[in-house]
Scaffold this active site. Structure first.
Site, short mmCIF file in Angstrom:
data_model
loop_
_atom_site.label_atom_id
_atom_site.label_comp_id
_atom_site.label_asym_id
_atom_site.label_seq_id
_atom_site.Cartn_x
_atom_site.Cartn_y
_atom_site.Cartn_z
N GLU A 218 2.41 -0.38 -14.47
CA GLU A 218 2.06 0.20 -13.03
C GLU A 218 2.36 1.51 -13.50
OE1 GLU A 218 0.63 1.71 -10.07
OE2 GLU A 218 0.24 -0.43 -10.36
N SER B 93 -3.94 4.36 -4.21
CA SER B 93 -2.71 4.21 -4.17
C SER B 93 -2.06 4.05 -5.61
CB SER B 93 -2.55 2.90 -3.36
OG SER B 93 -2.79 3.20 -1.95
N ASN C 39 1.55 2.49 -6.78
CA ASN C 39 2.67 2.03 -6.62
C ASN C 39 2.52 0.49 -6.69
OD1 ASN C 39 0.79 2.08 -3.96
ND2 ASN C 39 1.82 0.19 -3.90
N MET D 80 -3.20 -0.92 -3.96
CA MET D 80 -3.62 -1.03 -2.40
C MET D 80 -3.25 -2.27 -1.95
SD MET D 80 -5.54 1.55 -0.82
CE MET D 80 -6.69 2.25 -2.04
N THR E 107 -6.02 -4.06 5.07
CA THR E 107 -5.89 -4.70 6.38
C THR E 107 -5.74 -6.16 6.25
OG1 THR E 107 -8.26 -4.93 6.22
CG2 THR E 107 -7.48 -2.81 7.21
N ALA F 185 -8.04 -8.50 5.61
CA ALA F 185 -9.31 -9.19 5.87
C ALA F 185 -10.03 -9.79 4.71
CB ALA F 185 -10.34 -8.32 6.64
N VAL G 17 -0.35 3.38 -18.41
CA VAL G 17 -1.03 3.01 -19.79
C VAL G 17 -2.10 4.08 -19.87
CG1 VAL G 17 -2.68 1.44 -20.82
CG2 VAL G 17 -0.59 0.44 -19.54
N HIS H 84 -13.10 0.46 -0.19
CA HIS H 84 -13.82 -0.37 -0.66
C HIS H 84 -14.68 -0.20 -1.81
CE1 HIS H 84 -13.51 -2.82 3.29
NE2 HIS H 84 -12.25 -2.62 2.67
N ASN I 227 -12.19 -4.53 -7.44
CA ASN I 227 -13.44 -4.55 -6.75
C ASN I 227 -14.51 -3.96 -7.67
OD1 ASN I 227 -11.98 -5.35 -4.43
ND2 ASN I 227 -11.88 -3.42 -3.64
#
Length: 529
Positions: free
Chosen positions: A45, A122, A124, A128, A133, A135, A238, A447, A481
């Site tokens: 990461e 993001s 970390n 994300m 959220t 959902a 990486v 998204h 995604n």
């Protein structure tokens, strides 16, 4: 936990190297821990570990100051969230940026194109998944890839890994009123599975009533945390996938703590680094199929708010002491699903407080102010893309990205129809707060999809096959995604995790069929129990 925060060593070889620790990278680690428990796994990461356990959703951090620090640490090399200890970074362009994310500094819009000015990432542990959220709606109609016969079973397993509750706030005040009114407006003519319902959420309610939001920690699960062969390396970027004779054989890792570089050999490599950085890493590694970075899909989004009419204040609708617009126990979250006839998706959230000022002294009860968010399916085109520069680099020393993105006539027609739909929803529910729905800047949905899209056959329009293995590069898998190949309008995480599960199962089957594991000592930040 092996190794220490002050010094660590990277393994010379592992069975599986996973790039990215968000929900999709975590899904690979979890499924492999379950199905191939003897396999050595290293998760790399680029960003820091924010919490213990790693990957915790920041909304589970009760202390708001600690939460702000965690969000700021997620914001890459140009942080902007203000904390007591640190001054805020201000984006000079005044672009929309959310806490816990960082914007693409430049290259987000080309002359004569719409661009994606709010494109954000993001950096970390948990990606994300530490900020989303939660959902988790299921795709329907054209949102579903038509070449995956086991998609529903994969979605079932994704719900398990994410800890999805189908109706976590079913007893919230006024939620039945919201769904009844929306259903009367939108359900006629729809199939049962596409009718208005509660929004499935990756959240559970503790015995004391507190909400626990699912982050990558939930996806990793105890199976991964207890796996002595699984190791997590934060702040380990990486920079290249090693490819020899048409096969991925490892990765080159840059230790962001001391600046050293390391080669880690691997039998399989999984790149789950988000829709911008996954194709970027493939490009930097010389893996450049024709569809790489193309068919970029950002969901056009608009929001509106209403106040419920003709409802009485209920005793249980007591104001939450935080007084914010978060989802709390008084909230309900409803869902108007996508259909081919109405190619947009509605997320309807009862709020604890109004997002716009209320005139007068009448303070609305929590749950009577309802926020509406409509997401549109994109007219997919190969020209919508992220491309990379062979000569210039970004803040992390990788090929610099440049976004090409244009809304088509069909997109604008869909958006106009979505505007009519959100007005219908508002009128059915109550009295609008504001004159018109507000169109969010392109990219605000977070998204982004399609840049390493999946396909049934290698015809130049996809990057990977049905198991997520990259065409022409054995042992190299992509996740996120960005693998979704359809004009997805609903929240995509459940679907991308389902596709990741399919890829992880494929690797597990191949590892167990050839059990000659790579033996390696790994010293770093282990996924702890």
């Amino acid at each position: 936990m092996r190794g220490s925060e002050m010094s660590r060593s990277f393994p010379p070889a592992v069975d599986v190297a996973i790039v990215g620790s968000g929900p999709n990278g975590a899904a690979y680690a979890r499924v492999l821990s379950e199905r191939a428990p003897g396999a050595t796994i290293a998760v790399f990461e680029v960003g820091p570990a924010l919490t213990d356990p790693p990957g915790l959703h920041v909304k589970n951090i009760a202390d708001l100051d600690e939460r702000l620090v965690a969000q700021r640490r997620s914001e890459g090399l140009r942080p902007h969230t203000a904390t007591k200890e640190e001054a805020a970074y201000t984006d000079p362009t005044k672009r929309v940026v959310r806490a816990g994310t960082h914007l693409l500094p430049d290259g987000f819009q080309q002359p004569g194109e719409d661009g994606i000015p709010a494109l954000a990432m993001s950096s970390n542990v948990g990606g994300m998944g530490a900020h989303w959220t939660c959902a988790c709606p299921r795709p329907g109609d054209a949102e579903r890839p038509d070449f995956l016969p086991d998609l529903d079973e994969l979605l079932d397993d994704a719900e398990r890994l994410l800890g999805v509750s189908r109706d976590p706030f079913g007893s919230a005040p006024y939620s039945d009123v919201v769904r009844e009114r929306l259903g009367a407006e939108f359900d006629p003519g729809r199939r049962a599975e596409r009718r208005v319902r509660s929004m499935p959420l990756a959240v559970h309610v503790r015995d004391d009533g507190a909400l626990v939001w699912s982050g990558a920690d939930v996806v990793f699960g105890e199976e991964t945390r207890a796996n002595p062969a699984a190791t997590l390396f934060p702040e380990a970027q990486v920079r290249r996938v090693l490819v020899e004779d048409g096969r991925a054989v490892g990765v080159v890792v840059h230790d962001r703590r001391d600046g050293s570089d390391h080669e880690v050999r691997a039998r399989f490599v999984v790149v789950a680094a988000d829709a911008l950085r996954t194709p970027q890493l493939l490009f930097a590694s010389g893996v450049r199929p024709p569809a790489l970075g193309r068919y970029l899909n950002d969901q056009p989004q608009m929001v509106f708010a209403v106040r419920l009419r003709d409802v009485a204040r209920t005793p249980e609708a007591e104001h939450d002491p935080r007084g914010d617009t978060a989802i709390v126990q008084q909230s309900g979250v409803s869902w108007v699903p996508y259909t081919d006839e109405d190619p947009f998706h509605g997320q309807v959230m009862q709020l604890d407080a109004s997002p716009v000022p209320i005139v007068g002294d009448d303070v609305p009860a929590p749950g009577t102010v309802v926020g509406l968010g409509w997401f549109c399916g994109k007219d997919l085109q190969a020209s919508d893309r992220v491309e990379f520069d062979d000569t210039a680099t970004d803040d992390y020393g990788m090929p610099k990205p440049r976004i090409h993105y244009t809304l088509t006539g069909q997109d604008r027609e869909t958006f106009a129809r979505a505007r009519d739909s959100i007005r219908r929803a508002a009128a059915a529910l109550g009295d609008p707060l504001g004159d018109e729905p507000f169109v969010l800047p392109s990219g605000a949905s977070l998204h982004y999809q399609g840049t390493t899209r999946m396909g049934a056959v290698d015809d130049g329009t996809s990057v990977c096959g049905p198991t997520s293995e990259v065409w022409g590069v054995a042992g190299l898998y992509v996740a996120g995604n960005n693998v979704i190949p359809t004009p997805m309008a609903c929240n995509p995480t459940l679907t991308s995790v389902a596709l990741a599960i399919g890829g992880a199962r494929d690797i597990a089957d191949r590892l167990t069929a050839d059990p000659s594991a790579v033996s390696a000592e790994s010293g770093g930040h282990a996924v702890p129990a």
